[in-house]
Design a protein around this motif. Structure first.
Motif, PDB file in Angstrom:
ATOM      1  N   THR A  17      48.456  76.087  67.145  1.00 39.90           N
ATOM      2  CA  THR A  17      47.783  77.382  67.293  1.00 39.90           C
ATOM      3  C   THR A  17      46.334  77.280  66.810  1.00 39.90           C
ATOM      4  N   THR A  19      42.396  78.046  66.399  1.00 39.39           N
ATOM      5  CA  THR A  19      41.636  79.295  66.368  1.00 39.39           C
ATOM      6  C   THR A  19      40.205  79.012  66.818  1.00 39.39           C
ATOM      7  N   TYR A  20      39.545  80.048  67.317  1.00 32.75           N
ATOM      8  CA  TYR A  20      38.199  79.905  67.859  1.00 32.75           C
ATOM      9  C   TYR A  20      37.327  81.059  67.384  1.00 32.75           C
ATOM     10  N   ASP A  21      36.029  80.823  67.399  1.00 27.11           N
ATOM     11  CA  ASP A  21      35.052  81.842  67.036  1.00 27.11           C
ATOM     12  C   ASP A  21      34.354  82.346  68.284  1.00 27.11           C
ATOM     13  N   THR A  45      48.074  79.076  71.611  1.00 23.71           N
ATOM     14  CA  THR A  45      46.982  80.047  71.653  1.00 23.71           C
ATOM     15  C   THR A  45      46.749  80.478  73.096  1.00 23.71           C
ATOM     16  N   PHE A  68      38.429  86.820  69.296  1.00 20.11           N
ATOM     17  CA  PHE A  68      39.637  86.076  68.975  1.00 20.11           C
ATOM     18  C   PHE A  68      40.271  86.663  67.730  1.00 20.11           C
ATOM     19  N   ASP A  69      41.589  86.865  67.782  1.00 22.55           N
ATOM     20  CA  ASP A  69      42.349  87.405  66.655  1.00 22.55           C
ATOM     21  C   ASP A  69      43.130  86.256  66.010  1.00 22.55           C
ATOM     22  N   ASP A  70      42.725  85.869  64.809  1.00 23.15           N
ATOM     23  CA  ASP A  70      43.371  84.755  64.105  1.00 23.15           C
ATOM     24  C   ASP A  70      44.818  85.033  63.734  1.00 23.15           C
ATOM     25  N   SER A  71      45.204  86.290  63.646  1.00 22.96           N
ATOM     26  CA  SER A  71      46.579  86.605  63.235  1.00 22.96           C
ATOM     27  C   SER A  71      47.564  86.520  64.393  1.00 22.96           C
ATOM     28  N   PHE A  73      46.660  84.767  67.395  1.00 23.38           N
ATOM     29  CA  PHE A  73      46.264  83.599  68.185  1.00 23.38           C
ATOM     30  C   PHE A  73      46.038  83.955  69.650  1.00 23.38           C
ATOM     31  N   GLY A  75      43.031  85.760  72.391  1.00 20.38           N
ATOM     32  CA  GLY A  75      41.620  86.067  72.502  1.00 20.38           C
ATOM     33  C   GLY A  75      41.239  86.472  73.910  1.00 20.38           C
TER      34      GLY A  75
END
Length: 87
Positions: A17, A19-21, A45, A68-71, A73, A75
């Protein structure tokens, strides 16, 4: 430094999973649709490409991450270019 630390220096575990910015540009394969919205899956993701044509399933695309929502996964991205058309 111990032998084990020397042996494993620089190694990192991959995650299912990632994560991205916002603002990151990625290249990925369009794997399917969420309704009529194309989606890209990178591991577990999921990033939706709402401005992309639904016919791009199985295409390789370049896109920019908009949010993107880190919780969860999940976006949203903006299509920049189609690199390889679907067959």
């Amino acid at each position: 430094m111990s032998f084990f630390r020397k042996l494993t220096a620089g190694l990192h575990l991959r995650t299912a999973t990632p994560t991205y910015d916002a603002g990151e540009e990625l290249v990925a394969f369009v794997t399917g649709l969420n309704g009529t919205t194309p989606i890209v899956r990178i591991g577990d993701t999921i990033i939706e490409l709402p401005d992309a044509d639904p016919s791009l399933v199985d295409a390789t695309v370049r896109f920019e991450v908009e949010s993107f929502d880190d919780s969860t996964f999940r976006g949203r991205g903006r299509l920049l270019d189609v690199l390889e058309e679907p067959e």
